[in-house]
Write a protein that holds these residues in place. Structure first.
Motif, PDB file in Angstrom:
ATOM      1  N   PRO A  20       0.539   8.284  -4.622  1.00 24.94           N
ATOM      2  CA  PRO A  20       0.319   6.838  -4.481  1.00 24.94           C
ATOM      3  C   PRO A  20      -1.060   6.442  -4.974  1.00 24.94           C
ATOM      4  O   PRO A  20      -2.018   7.231  -4.929  1.00 24.94           O
ATOM      5  CB  PRO A  20       0.469   6.609  -2.966  1.00 24.94           C
ATOM      6  CG  PRO A  20       0.139   7.935  -2.350  1.00 24.94           C
ATOM      7  CD  PRO A  20       0.595   8.983  -3.320  1.00 24.94           C
ATOM      8  N   ILE A  21      -1.167   5.201  -5.453  1.00 25.48           N
ATOM      9  CA  ILE A  21      -2.449   4.720  -5.961  1.00 25.48           C
ATOM     10  C   ILE A  21      -3.364   4.290  -4.820  1.00 25.48           C
ATOM     11  O   ILE A  21      -4.558   4.099  -5.029  1.00 25.48           O
ATOM     12  CB  ILE A  21      -2.242   3.541  -6.940  1.00 25.48           C
ATOM     13  CG1 ILE A  21      -1.470   2.398  -6.254  1.00 25.48           C
ATOM     14  CG2 ILE A  21      -1.515   4.012  -8.175  1.00 25.48           C
ATOM     15  CD1 ILE A  21      -1.276   1.195  -7.140  1.00 25.48           C
ATOM     16  N   SER A  22      -2.819   4.137  -3.618  1.00 26.45           N
ATOM     17  CA  SER A  22      -3.623   3.808  -2.446  1.00 26.45           C
ATOM     18  C   SER A  22      -3.028   4.535  -1.241  1.00 26.45           C
ATOM     19  O   SER A  22      -1.830   4.838  -1.235  1.00 26.45           O
ATOM     20  CB  SER A  22      -3.651   2.293  -2.194  1.00 26.45           C
ATOM     21  OG  SER A  22      -2.340   1.806  -1.957  1.00 26.45           O
ATOM     22  N   PRO A  23      -3.820   4.835  -0.230  1.00 27.74           N
ATOM     23  CA  PRO A  23      -3.305   5.576   0.929  1.00 27.74           C
ATOM     24  C   PRO A  23      -2.198   4.789   1.627  1.00 27.74           C
ATOM     25  O   PRO A  23      -2.220   3.558   1.683  1.00 27.74           O
ATOM     26  CB  PRO A  23      -4.538   5.734   1.827  1.00 27.74           C
ATOM     27  CG  PRO A  23      -5.707   5.535   0.924  1.00 27.74           C
ATOM     28  CD  PRO A  23      -5.267   4.562  -0.117  1.00 27.74           C
TER      29      PRO A  23
ATOM     30  N   THR B  18       2.564   9.185 -12.156  1.00 26.45           N
ATOM     31  CA  THR B  18       1.502   9.661 -11.284  1.00 26.45           C
ATOM     32  C   THR B  18       1.888  10.916 -10.530  1.00 26.45           C
ATOM     33  O   THR B  18       1.182  11.327  -9.605  1.00 26.45           O
ATOM     34  CB  THR B  18       1.109   8.565 -10.283  1.00 26.45           C
ATOM     35  OG1 THR B  18       2.273   8.183  -9.523  1.00 26.45           O
ATOM     36  CG2 THR B  18       0.560   7.350 -10.999  1.00 26.45           C
TER      37      THR B  18
ATOM     38  N   GLU C   9      -0.169   2.956   4.477  1.00 27.03           N
ATOM     39  CA  GLU C   9      -0.595   2.220   5.675  1.00 27.03           C
ATOM     40  C   GLU C   9       0.589   1.734   6.506  1.00 27.03           C
ATOM     41  O   GLU C   9       0.460   1.532   7.712  1.00 27.03           O
ATOM     42  CB  GLU C   9      -1.451   1.005   5.285  1.00 27.03           C
ATOM     43  CG  GLU C   9      -2.722   1.353   4.527  1.00 27.03           C
ATOM     44  CD  GLU C   9      -3.497   0.111   4.120  1.00 27.03           C
ATOM     45  OE1 GLU C   9      -3.117  -0.989   4.591  1.00 27.03           O
ATOM     46  OE2 GLU C   9      -4.466   0.230   3.344  1.00 27.03           O
TER      47      GLU C   9
ATOM     48  N   PRO D  38       0.843  -1.212   0.000  1.00 28.50           N
ATOM     49  CA  PRO D  38       0.000   0.000   0.000  1.00 28.50           C
ATOM     50  C   PRO D  38       0.870   1.251   0.000  1.00 28.50           C
ATOM     51  O   PRO D  38       1.937   1.288   0.618  1.00 28.50           O
ATOM     52  CB  PRO D  38      -0.794  -0.136   1.304  1.00 28.50           C
ATOM     53  CG  PRO D  38       0.028  -1.038   2.172  1.00 28.50           C
ATOM     54  CD  PRO D  38       0.722  -1.996   1.240  1.00 28.50           C
ATOM     55  N   GLY D  39       0.406   2.252  -0.721  1.00 27.19           N
ATOM     56  CA  GLY D  39       1.173   3.486  -0.823  1.00 27.19           C
ATOM     57  C   GLY D  39       2.139   3.525  -1.982  1.00 27.19           C
ATOM     58  O   GLY D  39       2.930   4.475  -2.096  1.00 27.19           O
ATOM     59  N   TYR D  40       2.100   2.505  -2.878  1.00 30.28           N
ATOM     60  CA  TYR D  40       3.027   2.461  -4.012  1.00 30.28           C
ATOM     61  C   TYR D  40       2.771   3.630  -4.956  1.00 30.28           C
ATOM     62  O   TYR D  40       1.627   3.999  -5.226  1.00 30.28           O
ATOM     63  CB  TYR D  40       2.864   1.133  -4.745  1.00 30.28           C
ATOM     64  CG  TYR D  40       3.601   1.059  -6.061  1.00 30.28           C
ATOM     65  CD1 TYR D  40       4.984   1.176  -6.112  1.00 30.28           C
ATOM     66  CD2 TYR D  40       2.904   0.887  -7.262  1.00 30.28           C
ATOM     67  CE1 TYR D  40       5.663   1.103  -7.329  1.00 30.28           C
ATOM     68  CE2 TYR D  40       3.576   0.798  -8.472  1.00 30.28           C
ATOM     69  CZ  TYR D  40       4.949   0.916  -8.495  1.00 30.28           C
ATOM     70  OH  TYR D  40       5.626   0.868  -9.697  1.00 30.28           O
TER      71      TYR D  40
END
Length: 487
Positions: free
Chosen positions: A292-295, A288, A297, A281-283
């Motif tokens: 990141p594509i996701s928050p 972009t 964690e 997560p966070g990658y």
């Protein structure tokens, strides 16, 4: 079969059918579709030369030569090498005007385009993109190759394409420092951290690389003969120079702005970026703009654990494409004895973080709100000492007295497991936050209680209304004399 596809060997076979089998040339011409005049020409060459090579097609005498003047060719190349590069149509129009003014035939557009395409790519890159682009693309690179383990290590930093949670719960991108053995491609040590790279982080990665690991699946250790790095301020610091001087490590820096010599360690970073980080997560993918594509964690400690697992169980264990061996097997295959520091405490003195001085109390040393004890400290109660520690494991500290190693002191509560300084601070922060929340909850409950009126005097009552049992008082009679009190 077309005549252009006949090789010298095919022509010889065709002529052998006439010479050996007696097949007429007219029949051969009808079967092959080649004019009889051409076959007779081949036969004449074969009889005069007597070799198959005499049947090969001869190159044209004007091959590679163009029918335009040399001065126009030079003008085409000169225009094409300008910055920014003009189009072929623009160059053709300019050359046509120049040829018309000089009274000579103008070349065609296809000729001009062929001249532009035939310019040396190195010359084109140098003219239009500059020295750096030419060097990075066309200049030969000297690639260092070690002949045995620990002969040469590479050291470098990279900003990871991932966001994690910092101690305040905000998103931040971590840095990764790697010590890579050049011969085996095995990772000898690493450190992951927040903030800009520093000599301290480099020293911690080198300290982990040199010392013996507790995990038996990570055998890489010892002092390298040569440490190869870039010109970063942390790698050119006086601290690292002193470390390499005292441990007999030759420190070599790559040329400024020339990263090609560190391709092996850059390839490891590419492996981490493509094979590990996309699963977390966070990658942050390329393109972009750092989002990141996701928050995020993960915490720094969690990312550290994931990196260690990836290095030990995957990267160091699988065969490398360049060596066809796993890095760990290649490192240990020669059965050599690694060069270790003569006094491990001296390495700690050089590489570990320096803390402020501490005074030895009767119950030990208080550091980072933790008590550290050692039997050796009994003789130094009341003395000022210097504490050095590894931020990734504060289960023990190194104690120095007058710059000489004294002992290792342990925290009884932390010695059973490795706990980092960030974990300890985080635990204290979490505990303080919990207590403050409990305090707010208790205060809100207390504020909601009824008012305490135990000792509050009663409020004065108004005159009660007249009742049947209590007769109403008669109104006072007013006299006629006017006084000031009555006004």
């Amino acid at each position: 079969m077309l005549r252009a596809k006949f090789t010298a060997e095919d022509r010889a076979i065709l002529l052998r059918r006439h010479l050996d089998e007696g097949i007429p040339l007219t029949r051969l011409a009808a079967e092959s579709g080649i004019p009889i005049r051409t076959i007779r020409n081949w036969l004449s060459k074969y009889r005069s030369g007597g070799k198959v090579t005499s049947l090969e097609r001869q190159p044209r005498s004007d091959r590679g030569k163009r029918g335009i003047p040399q001065e126009l060719m030079a003008a085409v190349e000169g225009l094409a090498l300008r910055r920014p590069a003009p189009t072929a149509a623009f160059i053709h129009r300019r050359i046509t005007d120049i040829a018309s003014a000089r009274g000579i035939p103008a070349p065609s557009y296809s000729t001009v385009r062929a001249l532009v395409a035939g310019i040396d790519p190195g010359l084109r890159t140098l003219a239009q993109k500059g020295n750096t682009a030419y060097r990075d693309t066309f200049e030969l690179v000297y690639r260092r190759n070690a002949s045995r383990p620990n002969e040469q290590w590479q050291a470098d930093h990279t900003l990871l394409d991932i966001e994690i949670l910092d101690p305040k719960g905000r998103g931040a991108r971590p840095w990764l420092t790697i010590m890579l053995d050049d011969y085996s491609r095995a990772v000898a040590g690493y450190t992951v951290f927040l903030g800009a790279p520093s000599a301290e982080q480099t020293a911690l990665a080198l300290h982990q690389a040199v010392r013996r690991k507790e995990n038996r699946s990570w055998p890489v250790m010892g002092l390298p003969d040569l440490l190869y790095s870039d010109h970063g301020a942390d790698f050119t610091s006086a601290r690292l120079d002193r470390v390499c001087l005292d441990t007999h490590i030759q420190l070599i820096h790559s040329q400024i702005g020339v990263p090609q010599g560190r391709g092996k360690i850059e390839r490891f970073y590419g492996t981490v970026t493509t094979e590990l980080l996309p699963h977390l997560p966070g990658y942050i993918p390329h393109g972009t703009r750092g989002r990141p594509i996701s928050p995020p964690e993960l915490t720094l400690q969690q990312l550290d654990t994931i990196l260690e697992t990836f290095i030990l169980t995957e990267y160091n264990q699988r065969p490398h494409s360049s060596t066809s061996e796993s890095p760990v097997q290649r490192w240990a295959a020669s059965a050599f004895i690694p060069r270790m520091p003569a006094h491990p405490e001296d390495l700690d003195l050089l590489l570990l973080t320096v803390a402020t001085g501490r005074k030895v109390q009767r119950d030990g040393i208080q550091f980072a709100s933790t008590r550290y004890v050692s039997p050796v400290l009994a003789a130094y109660v009341g003395e000022q000492v210097t504490v050095r520690y590894d931020p990734r494991d504060i289960g023990e500290i190194r104690v120095y007295f007058n710059e000489a190693f004294l002992c290792r002191a342990i925290a009884p509560e932390l010695a059973a497991e490795a706990i980092s300084l960030e974990q300890l601070r985080g635990a204290r922060t979490d505990r303080r936050r919990d207590l403050k929340q409990q305090l707010r909850d208790r205060r809100s409950l207390a504020d909601a209680l009824p008012r305490d009126t135990r000792y509050v005097p009663p409020e004065p009552n108004t005159t009660p209304a007249p009742s049947e049992e209590t007769p109403a008082a008669e109104p006072l009679r007013r006299h006629g004399l006017r006084v000031y009190e009555a006004d």
